[in-house]
Write an enzyme that holds these catalytic residues in place. Structure first.
Site, PDB file in Angstrom:
ATOM      1  N   SER A 134      19.165  72.027  44.333  1.00 18.65           N
ATOM      2  CA  SER A 134      20.222  71.009  43.913  1.00 18.65           C
ATOM      3  C   SER A 134      21.419  71.482  44.064  1.00 18.65           C
ATOM      4  O   SER A 134      22.572  70.602  44.955  1.00 18.65           O
ATOM      5  CB  SER A 134      20.508  70.605  42.408  1.00 18.65           C
ATOM      6  N   ASP A 291      15.067  83.339  36.438  1.00 19.83           N
ATOM      7  CA  ASP A 291      14.468  82.172  37.180  1.00 19.83           C
ATOM      8  C   ASP A 291      13.114  82.409  37.641  1.00 19.83           C
ATOM      9  O   ASP A 291      12.424  82.078  38.513  1.00 19.83           O
ATOM     10  CB  ASP A 291      15.739  81.554  37.751  1.00 19.83           C
TER      11      ASP A 291
END
Length: 523
Positions: A134, A291
């Site tokens: 993104s 992450d």
């Protein structure tokens, strides 16, 4: 302000339509919704695609349609199962590297602008994008070193204009969160404004790749003595705000189970390394990769765990690390009373509650864990139960722990995919016990005593100035209150205008909601 509110209404109406179309709102039961929302949920089911009921990733599909800002929001909400629920959080975790690339020409121009010279002078070879998310995309390239040698590198490049799009959408998210907290008690408990603020900070840091480069460097420094872990080197000469260059990793992704087996790697050993490496980062260093999904984890030819993409990192202070260690140790040793006391000592549970009652609630969670085999113990399920208990005891959402909790769930999933029989507690025990021995044992007590003496010395040097400022404040307060406090006519008039303005914008907010619902209806 009117323009912003109208823009918010338009964005909400479009988002509502897309969520309805992808079948997300169909997951909600009209019977469980407020009366005014029930007709809209029934309409949402009529709008939904015919195949929506058979699609697994409805929420992630909807957010992908809404654009990069919503994709990032979805990725962040995947860290908040307490807000969206465990099933939706799992759905949102698939929002990784699925955005379309923004084009080779644009990427090359971004590199040229960043370094003020043609891309051919920066890199010997600059290949096409190999992944796109993104905020940025990654290219494989080759860099020529000073000695004439050529090394493969990974080049991460920001999407052009992404900062303006995010700034606009963050404003909308903030206003929605503020409205929700003003009108709903559960939204206040979950601290939705804090959620949006945390998201905004995370995004702003991700959009400056110099900060990610620094995170790579800090993580590499922390793990330099860990032979089982490798962090790619940063090429600082070819990195900046919009471009980040690191060494290229020739490894096998942890999601490629067949490839790992074919290369002769021991999957049980890799699972252990994943779990213990994360715990060492969180507890020993207080700085962890937040992450750690399989796409960001590789195994190189030497069998080391390689961690990439340091855009999202978590940081824990000594208080939070002690809390984590004692909680895990409490579950490992079944010391429920001590586990409860830690929550109170950290200030996470209000003092008007009973420690014994909280210990009983934790025992209800922990005892079943020890009666099951290793493959039946789920950290995700444990987290869900803990969240239920914390709500019962008025425990406020702790933003500093949410990223940690989410990452623990993800790491568990990765480790279990490699070794379904992994015993979470046996694997965690050595790391937890080492930290407790080093920090809460005799040597740790001496270190804290030394730090306390140093703090006392620093306070002693500032005490004279503090006393002088206190005396000055007391004199001013005495002078101000000698004849009583009074509000001037101008102050009273200002208060009246502020209250009138508050009532006006409250009415405007109600109209915005009505317009948004109408947009969904007509969409």
């Amino acid at each position: 302000m009117i323009f912003l509110l109208a823009a918010d209404a338009a964005r909400l109406a479009r988002a509502g339509y897309v969520l309805s179309r992808e079948g997300v709102l169909s997951l909600m039961s009209p019977a469980a919704a407020p009366p005014l929302a029930r007709p809209l949920l029934r309409i949402a089911r009529l709008i939904a695609r015919k195949d929506a009921g058979t699609r697994r990733a409805r929420f992630s599909a909807a957010l992908s349609r809404l654009g990069p800002s919503y994709v990032k929001l979805g990725q962040f909400l995947a860290t908040r199962p307490d807000v969206v629920g465990a099933s939706v959080a799992r759905d949102l975790e698939v929002l990784q590297d699925q955005m379309p690339a923004f084009g080779q020409d644009v990427a090359e121009q971004t590199v040229a602008d960043a370094f003020e010279r043609p891309v051919g002078e920066v890199f010997a070879v600059f290949g096409p994008a190999v992944a796109a998310a993104s905020i940025a995309e990654v290219h494989k390239a080759e860099a020529r070193e000073a000695d004439g040698s050529v090394a493969a590198v990974a080049v991460k490049i920001l999407r052009p204009g992404v900062d303006r799009r995010f700034a606009s959408d963050m404003g909308t998210f903030r206003r929605i969160a503020r409205f929700a907290e003003e009108h709903f008690a559960e939204a206040r408990r979950l601290k939705l404004q804090s959620v949006v603020d945390t998201l905004a900070r995370s995004v702003s840091m991700e959009m400056d790749l110099r900060l990610e480069a620094a995170a790579y460097a800090e993580l590499a420094e922390n793990t330099r003595e860990d032979p089982e872990v490798h962090v790619p080197r940063v090429d600082w000469n070819r990195s900046g705000r919009e471009v980040l260059t690191t060494e290229w990793i020739d490894g096998i992704k942890l999601s490629d189970r067949a490839g790992l087996l074919a290369a002769g790697h021991d999957l049980k050993e890799i699972a252990r390394i994943v779990m213990q490496s994360f715990l060492q980062q969180a507890m020993r260093d207080g700085f962890f990769h937040a992450d750690m999904h399989p796409g960001n984890l590789f195994v190189d030819a030497q069998g080391r765990l390689v961690v990439v993409d340091c855009g999202i990192m978590g940081r824990l202070g000594l208080k939070e690390r002690r809390f984590l260690a004692e909680i895990l140790y409490g579950f490992i040793t079944r010391n429920w009373r001590r586990t409860a006391e830690v929550h109170f000592e950290a200030g996470y549970v209000p003092m008007h509650h009973s420690v014994d009652d909280f210990a009983l609630a934790i025992r209800a969670i922990g005892e079943p864990i020890h009666s099951r085999t290793a493959d039946q113990i789920s950290m995700a399920r444990l987290l869900a139960l803990l969240l239920e208990v914390t709500a019962l005891f008025d425990m406020q959402t702790r933003p500093e722990l949410l990223l940690l909790q989410k990452t623990m769930v993800v790491v568990e999933g990765v480790a279990r995919s490699l070794d379904p029989q992994l015993d979470m507690w046996t694997t965690a025990a050595p790391v937890v016990e080492d930290w407790i021995a080093a920090n809460l044992g005799p040597s740790g007590q001496l270190q804290r005593a030394g730090a306390g003496l140093s703090e006392m010395g620093h306070f002693a040097t500032t005490l004279p100035g503090l006393l002088t400022r206190t005396a000055r404040v007391m004199e001013q307060l005495d002078a101000a209150t000698r004849d009583g406090l009074a509000l001037s006519p101008g102050s009273l008039e200002g208060i009246g205008k502020a209250e009138a303005k508050r009532a006006f914008w409250g009415n405007v907010a109600l109209w915005i909601i009505a317009i948004s619902l109408l947009g969904i209806w007509l969409g």
